[in-house]
Design a protein around this motif. Structure first.
Motif, PDB file in Angstrom:
ATOM      1  N   ALA A  25       1.985  12.295 -41.127  1.00  0.00           N
ATOM      2  CA  ALA A  25       0.830  12.019 -42.028  1.00  0.00           C
ATOM      3  C   ALA A  25      -0.217  11.719 -41.314  1.00  0.00           C
ATOM      4  CB  ALA A  25       1.096  11.035 -43.073  1.00  0.00           C
ATOM      5  N   ASP A  26      -0.371  11.030 -40.176  1.00  0.00           N
ATOM      6  CA  ASP A  26      -1.427  10.817 -39.498  1.00  0.00           C
ATOM      7  C   ASP A  26      -2.021  11.890 -38.642  1.00  0.00           C
ATOM      8  OD1 ASP A  26       0.788  10.322 -37.774  1.00  0.00           O
ATOM      9  OD2 ASP A  26      -0.239   9.226 -36.389  1.00  0.00           O
ATOM     10  N   ARG A  28      -1.556  15.061 -39.448  1.00  0.00           N
ATOM     11  CA  ARG A  28      -2.093  15.953 -40.473  1.00  0.00           C
ATOM     12  C   ARG A  28      -3.496  15.594 -40.811  1.00  0.00           C
ATOM     13  NH1 ARG A  28       3.090  15.680 -43.362  1.00  0.00           N
ATOM     14  NH2 ARG A  28       1.962  14.118 -44.896  1.00  0.00           N
ATOM     15  N   ALA A  29      -3.770  14.365 -40.866  1.00  0.00           N
ATOM     16  CA  ALA A  29      -5.195  13.948 -41.370  1.00  0.00           C
ATOM     17  C   ALA A  29      -5.974  14.234 -39.893  1.00  0.00           C
ATOM     18  CB  ALA A  29      -5.107  12.420 -41.359  1.00  0.00           C
ATOM     19  N   GLU A  30      -5.549  14.279 -38.804  1.00  0.00           N
ATOM     20  CA  GLU A  30      -6.152  14.389 -37.458  1.00  0.00           C
ATOM     21  C   GLU A  30      -6.478  16.162 -37.687  1.00  0.00           C
ATOM     22  OE1 GLU A  30      -5.074  13.633 -33.730  1.00  0.00           O
ATOM     23  OE2 GLU A  30      -4.286  11.607 -34.535  1.00  0.00           O
ATOM     24  N   ILE A  32      -6.772  18.088 -40.247  1.00  0.00           N
ATOM     25  CA  ILE A  32      -7.761  18.269 -41.361  1.00  0.00           C
ATOM     26  C   ILE A  32      -9.274  17.702 -40.987  1.00  0.00           C
ATOM     27  CG2 ILE A  32      -8.498  17.454 -43.764  1.00  0.00           C
ATOM     28  CD1 ILE A  32      -5.550  17.419 -44.504  1.00  0.00           C
ATOM     29  N   THR A  33      -9.321  16.841 -40.482  1.00  0.00           N
ATOM     30  CA  THR A  33     -10.550  16.166 -39.927  1.00  0.00           C
ATOM     31  C   THR A  33     -11.211  17.273 -39.045  1.00  0.00           C
ATOM     32  OG1 THR A  33     -10.001  13.997 -40.237  1.00  0.00           O
ATOM     33  CG2 THR A  33     -11.760  14.532 -38.567  1.00  0.00           C
TER      34      THR A  33
END
Length: 54
Positions: A25-26, A28-30, A32-33
């Motif tokens: 998840a972390d 994936r967040a990177e 997306i950012t």
């Protein structure tokens, strides 16, 4: 576009989605950012015009 090329693009797209979803998840967040920043950089107006903050 040739049918074989379209299918190849679809397969590559599905591979990218699968790889993205397999990330923690972390990470994936990177991703997306990063993609959002890249999209904003390409959407900036011509020089001399302000970009409104989000």
């Amino acid at each position: 576009m040739v049918a074989g090329e379209e299918r190849s693009d679809e397969v590559e797209g599905l591979r990218l989605i699968r790889a993205f979803l397999s990330l923690p998840a972390d990470k994936r967040a990177e991703v997306i950012t990063f993609a959002e920043e890249l999209a904003r950089a390409h959407a900036r107006p011509a020089e001399g015009k302000e970009v409104l903050p989000r």
